[in-house]
Motif scaffolding. Structure first.
Motif, PDB file in Angstrom:
ATOM      1  N   ASP A 131       0.811  -1.224   0.000  1.00  0.00           N
ATOM      2  CA  ASP A 131       0.000   0.000   0.000  1.00  0.00           C
ATOM      3  C   ASP A 131       0.842   1.271   0.000  1.00  0.00           C
ATOM      4  N   GLY A 132       1.889   1.283  -0.823  1.00  0.00           N
ATOM      5  CA  GLY A 132       2.680   2.503  -0.938  1.00  0.00           C
ATOM      6  C   GLY A 132       1.926   3.632  -1.612  1.00  0.00           C
ATOM      7  N   HIS A 133       1.032   3.284  -2.551  1.00  0.00           N
ATOM      8  CA  HIS A 133       0.279   4.317  -3.273  1.00  0.00           C
ATOM      9  C   HIS A 133      -0.998   4.627  -2.498  1.00  0.00           C
ATOM     10  N   MET A 134      -0.917   5.624  -1.619  1.00  0.00           N
ATOM     11  CA  MET A 134      -2.039   5.954  -0.737  1.00  0.00           C
ATOM     12  C   MET A 134      -2.769   7.225  -1.139  1.00  0.00           C
ATOM     13  N   ASP A 135      -2.026   8.239  -1.577  1.00  0.00           N
ATOM     14  CA  ASP A 135      -2.616   9.554  -1.855  1.00  0.00           C
ATOM     15  C   ASP A 135      -3.367  10.101  -0.646  1.00  0.00           C
ATOM     16  N   VAL A 136      -2.825   9.882   0.529  1.00  0.00           N
ATOM     17  CA  VAL A 136      -3.397  10.419   1.767  1.00  0.00           C
ATOM     18  C   VAL A 136      -2.723  11.761   2.047  1.00  0.00           C
ATOM     19  N   SER A 137      -3.507  12.825   2.041  1.00  0.00           N
ATOM     20  CA  SER A 137      -2.917  14.168   2.096  1.00  0.00           C
ATOM     21  C   SER A 137      -2.256  14.482   3.434  1.00  0.00           C
ATOM     22  N   GLU A 138      -2.522  13.665   4.454  1.00  0.00           N
ATOM     23  CA  GLU A 138      -1.876  13.879   5.750  1.00  0.00           C
ATOM     24  C   GLU A 138      -0.463  13.296   5.811  1.00  0.00           C
ATOM     25  N   VAL A 139      -0.025  12.620   4.749  1.00  0.00           N
ATOM     26  CA  VAL A 139       1.348  12.102   4.694  1.00  0.00           C
ATOM     27  C   VAL A 139       2.246  13.256   4.253  1.00  0.00           C
ATOM     28  N   ARG A 140       2.485  14.149   5.173  1.00  0.00           N
ATOM     29  CA  ARG A 140       3.188  15.397   4.870  1.00  0.00           C
ATOM     30  C   ARG A 140       4.253  15.654   5.924  1.00  0.00           C
ATOM     31  N   ALA A 141       4.961  16.744   5.775  1.00  0.00           N
ATOM     32  CA  ALA A 141       6.033  17.068   6.714  1.00  0.00           C
ATOM     33  C   ALA A 141       5.496  17.104   8.137  1.00  0.00           C
ATOM     34  N   GLY A 142       6.200  16.415   9.034  1.00  0.00           N
ATOM     35  CA  GLY A 142       5.789  16.327  10.426  1.00  0.00           C
ATOM     36  C   GLY A 142       5.115  15.022  10.781  1.00  0.00           C
ATOM     37  N   LEU A 144       3.783  -5.898  10.484  1.00  0.00           N
ATOM     38  CA  LEU A 144       2.571  -5.219  10.031  1.00  0.00           C
ATOM     39  C   LEU A 144       2.047  -5.843   8.745  1.00  0.00           C
ATOM     40  N   ASN A 145       0.739  -5.729   8.537  1.00  0.00           N
ATOM     41  CA  ASN A 145       0.164  -6.137   7.253  1.00  0.00           C
ATOM     42  C   ASN A 145      -0.325  -4.942   6.449  1.00  0.00           C
ATOM     43  N   GLY A 146       0.104  -3.750   6.838  1.00  0.00           N
ATOM     44  CA  GLY A 146      -0.219  -2.527   6.111  1.00  0.00           C
ATOM     45  C   GLY A 146       0.305  -1.327   6.873  1.00  0.00           C
ATOM     46  N   PRO A 147       0.296  -0.152   6.261  1.00  0.00           N
ATOM     47  CA  PRO A 147       0.864   1.037   6.899  1.00  0.00           C
ATOM     48  C   PRO A 147       0.034   1.547   8.076  1.00  0.00           C
ATOM     49  N   ILE A 148       0.727   2.193   8.999  1.00  0.00           N
ATOM     50  CA  ILE A 148       0.107   2.933  10.099  1.00  0.00           C
ATOM     51  C   ILE A 148       0.612   4.367  10.011  1.00  0.00           C
ATOM     52  N   LEU A 149      -0.298   5.312  10.091  1.00  0.00           N
ATOM     53  CA  LEU A 149       0.065   6.725   9.987  1.00  0.00           C
ATOM     54  C   LEU A 149      -0.127   7.416  11.329  1.00  0.00           C
ATOM     55  N   LEU A 150       0.882   8.193  11.708  1.00  0.00           N
ATOM     56  CA  LEU A 150       0.781   9.103  12.846  1.00  0.00           C
ATOM     57  C   LEU A 150       0.836  10.514  12.270  1.00  0.00           C
ATOM     58  N   PRO A 151      -0.315  11.097  11.961  1.00  0.00           N
ATOM     59  CA  PRO A 151      -0.315  12.413  11.316  1.00  0.00           C
ATOM     60  C   PRO A 151       0.023  13.521  12.300  1.00  0.00           C
ATOM     61  N   ASN A 152       0.214  14.710  11.775  1.00  0.00           N
ATOM     62  CA  ASN A 152       0.344  15.875  12.643  1.00  0.00           C
ATOM     63  C   ASN A 152      -0.916  16.000  13.498  1.00  0.00           C
TER      64      ASN A 152
END
Length: 382
Positions: free
Chosen positions: A199-210, A261-269
């Motif tokens: 799942d590298g291709h997410m297009d999740v806009s929260e995957v940003r600096a920070g 893991l079986n997929g990404p985990i995001l810790l957003p700002n």
């Protein structure tokens, strides 16, 4: 092959299969001065099963033909072999955006402005020296001129290399559907093979600096790659395309041993978290303690925000995938996951048709057992 250009995979020292890699995104700098985007129109004669990975010249039939640029406009990209328009795409509705020097806002151009940028498209987009793409500015679309938009750059395609060969743009549960039973080199037989995606291709806009992104290690060294930078995007990427740009990304990495893991985990700002998913303030915790004392209930003092990424053929499928991943991560029933996400989180649409972020406040003792509590504390100053 794929719909994007991404970096070559980068080996992370000591990352082994069954570990995870935390990508701590420190900085994203947009170097393009402008871009073009919109809703696409496929030129069906220019591909077989898939316009992203099964390209062919519509005239001479050469697969993945070398191409040259002649002038500007949607017919500017020409097959070297026969001179025909070699592009798989045009715009159904398109626009060109110029950025301010600080890359804080963009303004859509009229026909004259779009044409001027198209004449020097490679420089305006700062196309990298070793790039194999032609700049989209060449198409000079000029719909909805004079519209101002805010910019907030993020990474559309980032993660670790899957254990099977997948086109970068199809390393996801939604776009990957197009590979099933496809008659080309990247075709797969069934949905089971797609389970090996990362799942590298997410297009999740929260995957940003920070933000910090935790990715599974499925090959020795992880094979971290980055690409598909965007200057901005509303949730869902409703046009299926957005403001693709050139730029630079700076990240720190940390190997989390034994986190399978079986997929990404995001810790957003923190500012990107939904209201009910934000860390509790001291005032809220104190109010909770008073309620706990009043009713004789033991309160979980330490809770931390996480977002589990899910993907699938549809938004519903992606959400089910996120439930499964969260259940496995936290060793909870789906009912408990649904309840915790309803009471302390929710689901957000990353991309249509099928990428979501499943929000929840998770007990820190469970995150401690998984080896990621320190990342959550670091991210949210807990």
């Amino acid at each position: 092959r794929g719909g994007h250009e991404v970096t070559r995979p980068i080996r992370v020292e000591n990352a082994e299969v069954g570990d995870a890699i935390a990508l701590k995104i420190r900085e994203i700098e947009v170097t393009s001065m402008a871009t073009s985007t919109g809703t696409m129109r496929e030129r069906k004669e220019a591909f077989g099963d898939d316009p992203f990975v099964d390209h062919q010249c519509p005239e001479c039939g050469t697969e993945w033909p070398d191409s040259v640029v002649e002038g500007t406009g949607e017919d500017a990209i020409r097959c070297v072999e026969c001179g025909a328009n070699a592009s798989s795409f045009g715009f159904e509705y398109g626009y060109t955006v110029a950025f301010d020097e600080e890359r804080t806002v963009g303004l859509t151009m009229d026909e004259s402005g779009a044409h001027e940028l198209a004449k020097d498209a490679a420089e305006a987009m700062d196309i990298p020296e070793n790039s194999r793409q032609h700049p989209i500015l060449l198409y000079e679309p000029a719909e909805m001129p004079g519209t101002l938009g805010r910019l907030r750059p993020f990474i559309g395609n980032v993660g670790t290399t899957p254990p099977v060969e997948l086109p970068d743009s199809h390393n996801a549960g939604d776009f990957g559907q197009f590979l099933i039973d496809a008659d080309h080199d990247w075709g797969i037989e069934n949905e089971d093979e797609l389970e090996k995606r990362t799942d590298g291709h997410m297009d999740v806009s929260e995957v940003r600096a920070g933000a910090t992104l935790l990715c599974p290690v499925e090959v020795d060294g992880g094979g971290v790659y980055v690409g598909d930078l965007h200057a901005n995007q509303g949730d869902g990427e409703l046009s299926l395309h957005t403001t693709d740009v050139s730029g630079t990304v700076r990240m720190d990495v940390e190997v989390i041993e034994g986190l399978d893991l079986n997929g990404p985990i995001l810790l957003p700002n923190e500012e990107d978290l939904p209201f009910i998913s934000k860390p509790y303030s001291e005032e809220e915790r104190e109010a909770g303690r008073e309620l706990a004392a009043k009713h004789g209930v033991e309160m979980d003092e330490e809770m931390g925000p996480i977002q589990v990424i899910g993907s699938g053929a549809t938004i519903n499928d992606a959400t089910e995938n996120a439930f499964d991943r969260a259940s496995e991560l936290l060793e909870m029933s789906e009912g408990e996951i649904r309840s915790r996400c309803t009471f302390t989180g929710g689901v957000q649409v990353g991309r249509l048709p099928g990428v979501v972020q499943l929000d929840m406040l998770a007990p820190m003792d469970l995150l401690e057992e998984r080896g990621i509590a320190h990342l959550v504390r670091e991210q949210y100053d807990l």
